[in-house]
Design a protein around this motif. Sequence first.
Motif, PDB file in Angstrom:
ATOM      1  N   VAL A 136      41.082  13.317 -31.803  1.00 39.67           N
ATOM      2  CA  VAL A 136      40.779  12.748 -30.279  1.00 39.67           C
ATOM      3  C   VAL A 136      42.035  13.707 -29.247  1.00 39.67           C
ATOM      4  N   VAL A 137      42.977  13.990 -29.945  1.00 36.50           N
ATOM      5  CA  VAL A 137      43.186  14.418 -28.941  1.00 36.50           C
ATOM      6  C   VAL A 137      43.014  16.890 -29.213  1.00 36.50           C
ATOM      7  N   ARG A 138      42.651  16.710 -29.660  1.00 37.44           N
ATOM      8  CA  ARG A 138      41.841  17.908 -29.951  1.00 37.44           C
ATOM      9  C   ARG A 138      40.918  18.489 -29.191  1.00 37.44           C
ATOM     10  N   PRO A 139      40.032  17.520 -29.644  1.00 37.77           N
ATOM     11  CA  PRO A 139      38.309  17.571 -28.419  1.00 37.77           C
ATOM     12  C   PRO A 139      38.683  17.275 -26.969  1.00 37.77           C
ATOM     13  N   GLY A 140      39.768  16.593 -26.542  1.00 38.43           N
ATOM     14  CA  GLY A 140      39.798  16.245 -25.664  1.00 38.43           C
ATOM     15  C   GLY A 140      40.508  16.829 -24.658  1.00 38.43           C
ATOM     16  N   ARG A 141      41.541  17.735 -25.289  1.00 35.68           N
ATOM     17  CA  ARG A 141      41.968  18.431 -24.617  1.00 35.68           C
ATOM     18  C   ARG A 141      41.237  20.040 -24.503  1.00 35.68           C
ATOM     19  N   GLU A 142      40.097  20.820 -25.401  1.00 33.27           N
ATOM     20  CA  GLU A 142      38.833  21.036 -24.677  1.00 33.27           C
ATOM     21  C   GLU A 142      38.032  20.429 -23.809  1.00 33.27           C
ATOM     22  N   THR A 143      37.997  19.569 -23.774  1.00 37.14           N
ATOM     23  CA  THR A 143      37.368  18.348 -22.856  1.00 37.14           C
ATOM     24  C   THR A 143      37.911  18.488 -21.413  1.00 37.14           C
ATOM     25  N   PHE A 144      38.775  17.909 -21.436  1.00 38.04           N
ATOM     26  CA  PHE A 144      39.793  17.835 -20.375  1.00 38.04           C
ATOM     27  C   PHE A 144      40.504  19.322 -19.569  1.00 38.04           C
TER      28      PHE A 144
END
Length: 113
Positions: free
Chosen positions: A85-93
């Motif tokens: 959750v955190v890693r893809p969210g960080r890359e996206t937002f």
Amino acid sequence: MRLLRHTTAVLAGLLLAGSIHAADSAAFGYEEHVENPGIFAMVGDLIIARPIGAAVTAVGAAAFIVSLPFTALAGNTAEAGQELVVRPGRETFLRCLGCTKTGYGRKQQQESL
């Protein structure tokens, strides 16, 4: 047919622009701390990468919820949450539009001037 040709040409140009930028940085042996992406990188990021990143974040969140009983028993809930959750969210937002590294690259550049 004309629209398909035009769309294909634009996407090919976006991919080519991104690869030229990466090759240019690698050729001189340095990594930019602050990026100044061009218009093609920004448009490609907005149209292609951000929607894919949002979808990966949503799928990762669903996978995390499904795997929660197993990761809780194994004791690695934090690692699963970080990777799903955190890693893809960080890359996206948390990337500036068109940047390749996470963080607010444009703000850092303006503050350092």
